[in-house]
Scaffold this motif. Structure first.
Motif, mmCIF file in Angstrom:
data_model
loop_
_atom_site.group_PDB
_atom_site.id
_atom_site.type_symbol
_atom_site.label_atom_id
_atom_site.label_comp_id
_atom_site.label_asym_id
_atom_site.label_seq_id
_atom_site.Cartn_x
_atom_site.Cartn_y
_atom_site.Cartn_z
ATOM 1 N N GLU A 111 0.839 -1.199 0.000
ATOM 2 C CA GLU A 111 0.000 0.000 0.000
ATOM 3 C C GLU A 111 0.878 1.255 0.000
ATOM 4 O O GLU A 111 0.620 2.207 -0.751
ATOM 5 N N ALA A 112 1.916 1.264 0.823
ATOM 6 C CA ALA A 112 2.810 2.428 0.897
ATOM 7 C C ALA A 112 3.485 2.681 -0.454
ATOM 8 O O ALA A 112 3.591 3.835 -0.899
ATOM 9 N N ARG A 113 3.925 1.627 -1.134
ATOM 10 C CA ARG A 113 4.573 1.772 -2.451
ATOM 11 C C ARG A 113 3.595 2.355 -3.475
ATOM 12 O O ARG A 113 3.958 3.215 -4.268
ATOM 13 N N ILE A 114 2.363 1.877 -3.454
ATOM 14 C CA ILE A 114 1.365 2.356 -4.415
ATOM 15 C C ILE A 114 1.029 3.821 -4.137
ATOM 16 O O ILE A 114 1.027 4.653 -5.037
ATOM 17 N N ARG A 115 0.769 4.141 -2.882
ATOM 18 C CA ARG A 115 0.379 5.518 -2.541
ATOM 19 C C ARG A 115 1.514 6.517 -2.780
ATOM 20 O O ARG A 115 1.261 7.680 -3.075
ATOM 21 N N SER A 116 2.760 6.049 -2.688
ATOM 22 C CA SER A 116 3.901 6.931 -2.941
ATOM 23 C C SER A 116 4.149 7.128 -4.432
ATOM 24 O O SER A 116 4.927 7.986 -4.826
ATOM 25 N N GLY A 117 3.514 6.286 -5.266
ATOM 26 C CA GLY A 117 3.729 6.370 -6.709
ATOM 27 C C GLY A 117 4.885 5.515 -7.198
ATOM 28 O O GLY A 117 5.211 5.521 -8.381
ATOM 29 N N ALA A 118 5.507 4.748 -6.299
ATOM 30 C CA ALA A 118 6.634 3.905 -6.685
ATOM 31 C C ALA A 118 6.204 2.721 -7.546
ATOM 32 O O ALA A 118 7.012 2.172 -8.301
ATOM 33 N N ALA A 119 4.951 2.313 -7.439
ATOM 34 C CA ALA A 119 4.422 1.190 -8.224
ATOM 35 C C ALA A 119 2.913 1.350 -8.325
ATOM 36 O O ALA A 119 2.308 2.052 -7.519
ATOM 37 N N SER A 120 2.329 0.682 -9.300
ATOM 38 C CA SER A 120 0.871 0.679 -9.411
ATOM 39 C C SER A 120 0.333 -0.615 -8.809
ATOM 40 O O SER A 120 1.068 -1.597 -8.661
ATOM 41 N N LEU A 121 -0.942 -0.604 -8.481
ATOM 42 C CA LEU A 121 -1.557 -1.809 -7.951
ATOM 43 C C LEU A 121 -1.422 -2.946 -8.970
ATOM 44 O O LEU A 121 -1.073 -4.070 -8.624
ATOM 45 N N GLY A 122 -1.668 -2.660 -10.237
ATOM 46 C CA GLY A 122 -1.571 -3.684 -11.272
ATOM 47 C C GLY A 122 -0.190 -4.292 -11.384
ATOM 48 O O GLY A 122 -0.051 -5.502 -11.541
ATOM 49 N N GLU A 123 0.833 -3.449 -11.315
ATOM 50 C CA GLU A 123 2.218 -3.948 -11.389
ATOM 51 C C GLU A 123 2.516 -4.886 -10.228
ATOM 52 O O GLU A 123 3.072 -5.972 -10.420
ATOM 53 N N LEU A 124 2.142 -4.462 -9.027
ATOM 54 C CA LEU A 124 2.406 -5.302 -7.853
ATOM 55 C C LEU A 124 1.541 -6.559 -7.857
ATOM 56 O O LEU A 124 2.018 -7.637 -7.497
ATOM 57 N N ALA A 125 0.281 -6.435 -8.268
ATOM 58 C CA ALA A 125 -0.608 -7.602 -8.300
ATOM 59 C C ALA A 125 -0.045 -8.672 -9.218
ATOM 60 O O ALA A 125 -0.086 -9.862 -8.894
ATOM 61 N N ALA A 126 0.505 -8.273 -10.368
ATOM 62 C CA ALA A 126 1.037 -9.239 -11.330
ATOM 63 C C ALA A 126 2.154 -10.091 -10.738
ATOM 64 O O ALA A 126 2.309 -11.255 -11.104
ATOM 65 N N LYS A 127 2.911 -9.527 -9.807
ATOM 66 C CA LYS A 127 4.059 -10.239 -9.233
ATOM 67 C C LYS A 127 3.792 -10.782 -7.834
ATOM 68 O O LYS A 127 4.352 -11.803 -7.444
#
Length: 181
Positions: A111-127
């Motif tokens: 959640e912290a990575r997504i909210r900071s803009g470091a990654a998207s939910l889709g990018e993280l979900a895929a991995k």
């Protein structure tokens, strides 16, 4: 892919030349069609501008209704399971042994990575997601009330398109949910 509705074409879709968005009536999902080659795919074609495509789908193919008039929404999610989850296994692991606290710590980090803009939910979900929807960047397609676990459903319907939930706990594990339409 049969029973499709009118195609959506043009640069606003974010799709490469000759590709268009169509809607499968039988699956109630958008798919991608190449008008030149006749190729079709559930996944965006190579060379798509995924940011523009997501914006297009959110705005142009927003919440819909099924034939009974029931409101439907579309969402993507990232699921982190733990050993107390109702099915403690995933496409990545035959047996998930992490504790509930470990799973919560992992999802909070995502959640912290997504909210900071470091990654998207889709990018993280895929991995990282423990759901088979990972192969579709977490996309669950359209669904209505009564089709998902209550906590998941309530959180999703409370979101506006483009918004992401805080961590949601269900018997499956911990979720981050992004309403896409």
């Amino acid at each position: 892919m049969v029973n499709e509705s009118v195609a959506s074409v043009g640069p606003e879709t974010g799709l490469p030349e000759n590709w268009e968005v169509r809607h499968s009536q039988s699956h109630d999902l958008p798919y991608y069609y190449n008008s030149k080659s006749g190729e079709s795919s559930w996944e965006p074609p190579e060379g798509s501008d995924l940011v523009k495509l997501k914006e297009y789908l959110t705005v142009k193919m927003a919440a819909t209704s099924d034939k009974s008039g029931q409101e439907k929404v579309r969402a993507s999610h990232l699921l982190i399971k733990h050993r107390e989850s109702r099915r403690p296994s995933s496409w990545k692991e035959a047996e998930i042994t992490r504790t509930k606290d470990e799973a919560k710590s992992i999802i909070l980090g995502h959640e912290a990575r997504i909210r900071s803009g470091a990654a998207s939910l889709g990018e993280l979900a895929a991995k990282e997601s423990d759901c088979s929807s990972a192969r579709k960047n977490g996309d669950l397609g359209f669904f209505g009330r009564g089709e998902m676990q209550k906590e998941f459903e309530d959180a999703t319907f409370a979101l506006k398109p483009g918004e992401m939930s805080r961590v949601v706990e269900t018997s499956s594990g911990f979720h981050l949910i992004e309403r896409t339409a």
